[in-house]
Design a protein around this motif. Structure first.
Motif, PDB file in Angstrom:
ATOM      1  N   ASP A 316       1.000  -1.221  -0.020  1.00 20.58           N
ATOM      2  CA  ASP A 316       0.274   0.318   0.368  1.00 20.58           C
ATOM      3  C   ASP A 316       1.509   1.595  -0.303  1.00 20.58           C
ATOM      4  O   ASP A 316       0.848   2.354   0.575  1.00 20.58           O
ATOM      5  N   LYS A 343       0.980  -6.710   5.371  1.00 16.37           N
ATOM      6  CA  LYS A 343       0.261  -6.636   7.045  1.00 16.37           C
ATOM      7  C   LYS A 343      -1.036  -6.790   6.689  1.00 16.37           C
ATOM      8  O   LYS A 343      -1.899  -5.856   6.486  1.00 16.37           O
ATOM      9  N   THR A 346      -4.021  -3.931   7.710  1.00 13.71           N
ATOM     10  CA  THR A 346      -3.610  -2.754   6.346  1.00 13.71           C
ATOM     11  C   THR A 346      -5.437  -3.275   5.679  1.00 13.71           C
ATOM     12  O   THR A 346      -5.587  -2.362   5.171  1.00 13.71           O
ATOM     13  N   GLN A 349      -8.516  -0.269   5.827  1.00 13.19           N
ATOM     14  CA  GLN A 349      -7.767   0.509   4.906  1.00 13.19           C
ATOM     15  C   GLN A 349      -7.575   0.371   3.441  1.00 13.19           C
ATOM     16  O   GLN A 349      -8.386   1.419   2.742  1.00 13.19           O
ATOM     17  N   VAL A 350      -6.583  -0.436   2.953  1.00 13.89           N
ATOM     18  CA  VAL A 350      -7.512  -0.751   1.817  1.00 13.89           C
ATOM     19  C   VAL A 350      -8.241  -1.255   0.720  1.00 13.89           C
ATOM     20  O   VAL A 350      -8.675  -0.449  -0.441  1.00 13.89           O
TER      21      VAL A 350
END
Length: 369
Positions: A316, A343, A346, A349-350
């Motif tokens: 990301d 990770k 995340t 968020q992604v």
């Protein structure tokens, strides 16, 4: 005592169904076994002594053989075992020949193994050689008409002859270089007219290799253009599946070139290996050049054929997002894109970000794992 005798009689009375099979069926079974096991059946009986000599699949791994036999002189013992097997092989045509050799450099042994496979019209050839600096591939290797699948992992550079007949019928090519070289790769890929499946593992060390090669000069966009693994003019008219493992900066720089070279591409797999960050001047230059390259002309594969994209080891970072936006924006018939995170934390968020990215294909399913 009586029960022991009865047990012995029951075993003796059982029918040996395998030995009652025709030789052709037994050979087919032996061909599916590890080569060392197939050869070991020669000790079963006089009938089995030479059945293994007609198998058409061979797999030789010096590490496995050393662990199983606890051979102290495996550096000499492994080549001796392989030579003994191929010398007794009676098969006119073989399907698969796999050789994994991590021992001391033995160019004559390696050359003879490759020549044997080619002389028996091999269809699939896998070579993993980690110390073969003086190996010279026979010319027959590059012009073999029976070879359809080639997998090669090597830690040195070898010479590719200038010829229009390189790998005339090769459909699948998997290559992994520790020290990639643009001239070698371009020659290797220049004449594979029937290639359908291409996997290139170069990794972050390719970026390091370019830095060492360009020591004393500025690493510019033009420098990278001159050292791409694939010539910008090259074309793969039949390529349907492409998988690349390479450092983040070079991957994004090479991606437009590979996409334009593969008009029929339907599956794209990108595995990220993040190299050390370059200087700011290069990053700005790269950004500018990438924007220019992707805006000039949309590759045919994105408009007409690409259906699946898998992105592995995703971290990301900015350039990754830029690449994903481009792929989603222009892949008109894309059916699924999966992003595999380095990770897991995340994921939310992604996922939230990618759902907001405009997509050319309304039926594209997105998956973040």
């Amino acid at each position: 005592m009586a029960s022991s005798s009865k047990l012995k009689m029951s075993f003796e009375g059982k029918e040996d169904r395998i030995s009652s099979l025709p030789d052709s069926i037994i050979t087919l079974i032996l061909s599916r076994l590890p080569t060392r096991c197939a050869v070991a059946t020669s000790a079963l009986s006089s009938r089995w002594k030479n059945l293994w000599t007609t198998i058409d699949n061979f797999e030789f791994d010096d590490v496995t053989l050393r662990l199983l036999t606890e051979c102290k002189d495996y550096a000499e013992g492994f080549p001796r075992f392989v030579n003994a097997v191929i010398q007794k092989c009676d098969a006119i045509n073989i399907h698969t020949f796999c050789l994994r050799y991590h021992g001391i450099e033995n160019s004559v042994f390696l050359h003879d193994c490759i020549l044997f496979a080619i002389s028996r019209n091999v269809h699939e050839l896998e070579l993993c050689v980690l110390d073969g600096r003086h190996l010279k591939f026979p010319n027959e290797f590059f012009t073999c008409k029976s070879l359809e699948k080639l997998k090669i992992e090597i830690d040195y550079l070898f010479k590719v002859p200038l010829s229009n007949d390189t790998f005339p019928n090769l459909k699948s090519l998997h290559i992994q270089f520790k020290y990639p070289d643009s001239n070698l790769c371009r020659k290797l890929l220049s004449n594979c007219p029937k290639l359908e499946d291409l996997v290139i593992h170069a990794g972050a060390y390719y970026w390091e290799h370019l830095q060492r090669k360009g020591y004393g000069q500025k690493i510019t966009v033009q420098y990278l253009l001159d050292n791409l693994l694939l010539s910008p003019e090259h074309r793969f008219p039949n390529l349907a599946r492409l998988e690349i493992t390479i450092s983040d900066f070079i991957l994004r720089f090479m991606l437009p070139v590979f996409l334009r070279a593969s008009p029929d591409l339907s599956v794209l797999i990108l595995r990220m290996e993040h190299a050390e960050k370059s200087d700011g001047n290069f990053s700005r230059s790269f950004n500018s050049e990438w924007s220019q390259m992707v805006s000039d002309e949309v590759p045919t594969c994105l408009l007409k054929h690409l259906k699946e994209i898998r992105i592995k080891s995703y971290q990301d970072v900015f350039l990754e997002r830029k690449m994903i936006k481009y792929l989603l924006q222009y892949s008109e018939i894309l059916e699924k894109m999966s992003i595999h995170l380095v990770k897991p934390g995340t994921k939310e968020q992604v996922s939230q970000w990618i759902l907001k990215v405009p997509r050319a294909s309304k039926k594209c399913q997105l998956k973040v794992v």
